[in-house]
Each structure stands twice: as C-alpha cells, then as structure tokens.
Design a protein around this motif. Structure first.
Motif, PDB file in Angstrom:
ATOM      1  N   THR A   4       0.927  -0.863   0.235  1.00 23.29           N
ATOM      2  CA  THR A   4       0.362  -0.148   0.263  1.00 23.29           C
ATOM      3  C   THR A   4       0.768   1.650   0.055  1.00 23.29           C
ATOM      4  OG1 THR A   4      -0.928  -0.947   1.452  1.00 23.29           O
ATOM      5  CG2 THR A   4      -1.726   1.170   1.324  1.00 23.29           C
ATOM      6  N   VAL A   5       0.794   2.222  -0.721  1.00 23.43           N
ATOM      7  CA  VAL A   5       1.261   3.573  -0.956  1.00 23.43           C
ATOM      8  C   VAL A   5       0.450   4.166  -0.149  1.00 23.43           C
ATOM      9  CG1 VAL A   5       2.647   4.928  -2.817  1.00 23.43           C
ATOM     10  CG2 VAL A   5       2.720   2.451  -2.695  1.00 23.43           C
ATOM     11  N   HIS A   7      -0.012   8.501  -1.506  1.00 18.08           N
ATOM     12  CA  HIS A   7       0.468   9.796  -1.799  1.00 18.08           C
ATOM     13  C   HIS A   7       0.575  10.842  -1.262  1.00 18.08           C
ATOM     14  CE1 HIS A   7       1.238   7.200  -5.777  1.00 18.08           C
ATOM     15  NE2 HIS A   7       0.460   6.627  -5.692  1.00 18.08           N
ATOM     16  N   TYR A  33       1.487   6.570 -10.084  1.00 18.37           N
ATOM     17  CA  TYR A  33       0.256   6.087  -9.749  1.00 18.37           C
ATOM     18  C   TYR A  33       0.052   5.227 -11.068  1.00 18.37           C
ATOM     19  CZ  TYR A  33      -4.323   5.667  -7.819  1.00 18.37           C
ATOM     20  OH  TYR A  33      -5.187   5.234  -7.229  1.00 18.37           O
ATOM     21  N   PHE A  36       2.944   2.047  -9.603  1.00 16.93           N
ATOM     22  CA  PHE A  36       2.096   1.067  -9.320  1.00 16.93           C
ATOM     23  C   PHE A  36       0.767   0.869  -9.025  1.00 16.93           C
ATOM     24  CE2 PHE A  36       4.007   4.586  -6.509  1.00 16.93           C
ATOM     25  CZ  PHE A  36       5.550   4.049  -6.387  1.00 16.93           C
ATOM     26  N   ARG A  42      -2.233  -1.090  -3.471  1.00 16.50           N
ATOM     27  CA  ARG A  42      -3.148  -0.442  -3.468  1.00 16.50           C
ATOM     28  C   ARG A  42      -2.904   1.413  -2.863  1.00 16.50           C
ATOM     29  NH1 ARG A  42      -4.551  -4.918  -0.088  1.00 16.50           N
ATOM     30  NH2 ARG A  42      -3.095  -3.777   1.629  1.00 16.50           N
ATOM     31  N   GLN A  43      -3.318   1.962  -3.081  1.00 13.77           N
ATOM     32  CA  GLN A  43      -2.873   3.671  -3.324  1.00 13.77           C
ATOM     33  C   GLN A  43      -3.709   3.883  -2.585  1.00 13.77           C
ATOM     34  OE1 GLN A  43      -0.117   4.556  -6.869  1.00 13.77           O
ATOM     35  NE2 GLN A  43      -1.180   2.751  -7.646  1.00 13.77           N
ATOM     36  N   TYR A  96       0.445   2.100   6.019  1.00 17.74           N
ATOM     37  CA  TYR A  96       1.383   2.024   4.119  1.00 17.74           C
ATOM     38  C   TYR A  96       2.788   1.584   4.543  1.00 17.74           C
ATOM     39  CZ  TYR A  96      -2.799   4.874   3.663  1.00 17.74           C
ATOM     40  OH  TYR A  96      -4.005   5.412   3.528  1.00 17.74           O
TER      41      TYR A  96
END
Length: 229
Positions: A4-5, A7, A33, A36, A42-43, A96
């Motif tokens: 999981t990222v 931003h 984005y 990834f 997941r973002q 994250y």
C-alpha cells in the motif's frame, strides 16, 4: 502480500503573489500511480489539510501533459481523488508500506511544517517502510525527525529539484527558500544529475528520491524494486 502506497499532494494554489498560480505537478503523481497500479498496489492520497489539491497550470501544458496525465484529467473518478484527499488525522500510518511525496512548487509552502505528515513519515520509516519523493516533494522531508531526535535526512544521500533547475525555470526569485541549500544545511548529502532536467534517482537504503518531473517513473520503479521479496 499486497503493498500500500500513500501519495502526498499539496493544498496550496498560489505563490506568495496570489496571481501566480501553482499546485500539484500532475504527472509526478500519475506516472508513479500508474507504475504502482501495474504491480497491484493499493494507493491512497493525503494532503496536509485534506480536501482539494489544486493543479499546477504549467503541468497541464505540453510536453508535461502526456498520456498518463491526460488520462487522469479525463477520468472523473480519478479527479475526485484530488478533490477529496485524506488529512493526516484520517490516515493510519500502519496501513502503508510506502510514502511518496509529489511535487510542484506549491509544496514548498505546506509540506515542510506539517506535523501530521512528519509523524506519518517517521512511523513508516521506523517500521521498515520506504520514504520517497520526487522533485520539490523532498521539501516534505526537510524537518522530519526520527524518534531519537535526529533529522531523517541527516547524512543521507538525496536529490530533488536543484537550484540550477529553479533558475532555468525562471521562478527562482519567487521561491520562499532554496530547497537544495536547506537540505544541505540539514546535513543531507545532496546529489544532482550532470545535466538539468534529466531523469535522476538517488536511493539511500529505504530513502528514494527523484530530482525533477522527468524522474517520477524511475523513482516509482526503484521503490517497486525495493519491495520485491
């Protein structure tokens, strides 16, 4: 395990001069984005205050408005993500694996002193996650301290938008500070590419930074490589 990222984008819409508009440099978000997403991550998106993240007008012109950025602009569901970003208080850092600070000159105003973002960054780093940024996004790392009181960037190799690039971009006189110099004052080992505005990424362990808008893809790719088992 799905990664999981988080931003990080800005809430600031103008320079000290209200007539000079700024905001998120869109491709610095979309390029990362896309990479990834291609790896199934997941973002989510956070900003210092939550809510709307304005767009930097210059990032919406050729050659920066490429297929990736245009696709985002034409997708109402994606644009809605930038109208309704999370606030730090709504963000659980334990979810994250990566924090990725986007740029645009706007971040120079609201990233450095966000206590909420500093806490999230510290938590992710100290749990073994990756801290990353591109271009002016490294301003979000200027004042982050670890639990022992040391600055995160002290004695670390790092890059970000250089003062040379600032001058060449024609906006150096409107900057609130020299980000490259401020990094060096904090003991960071700043590096830059030989030629301005060329892709450049520096990694120092789990700290991954890209120099300019053209470095976003490479930065995200380097982050992905560090997450591979």
């Amino acid at each position: 395990m799905t990664r999981t990222v988080l931003h990080v984008v800005t809430n600031v819409s103008h320079y000290d001069n209200p007539e000079h508009k700024t905001g998120l440099w869109l491709s610095e978000l979309t390029h990362a984005y896309d990479i990834f997403a291609a790896h199934g991550f997941r973002q989510k998106i956070v900003s210092p205050e939550g809510g709307k993240s304005p767009l930097e007008p210059r990032s919406l012109r050729w050659p920066f408005l490429d297929i990736s950025a245009r696709r985002w602009l034409n997708d109402p569901s994606r644009m809605a993500l930038l109208d309704n970003t999370l606030s730090p208080e709504q963000t659980d850092s334990s979810e994250y694996d990566v924090i990725y600070f986007t740029g645009g000159h706007a971040v120079m105003w609201d990233f450095p002193d966000s206590i909420g973002l500093q806490q999230i960054t510290r938590d992710i780093h100290e749990r073994g996650g990756i801290v990353s940024s591109v271009c002016h996004g490294y301003c979000g790392l200027l004042n982050t301290r670890l639990s022992d009181g040391e600055l995160l960037v002290k004695a670390r190799r790092i890059t970000g938008f250089s003062w040379t690039e600032e001058v060449l971009a024609g906006v150096s006189r409107e900057m609130p500070y020299n980000a490259q110099q401020e990094m060096q004052k904090r003991g960071a080992r700043y590096e830059k590419a030989f030629l301005p505005f060329t892709p450049n990424v520096v990694d120092d362990g789990r700290l991954v930074t890209g120099q300019n808008p053209f470095s976003a893809k490479l930065t995200a790719t380097r982050v992905v490589s560090l997450l591979k088992p």
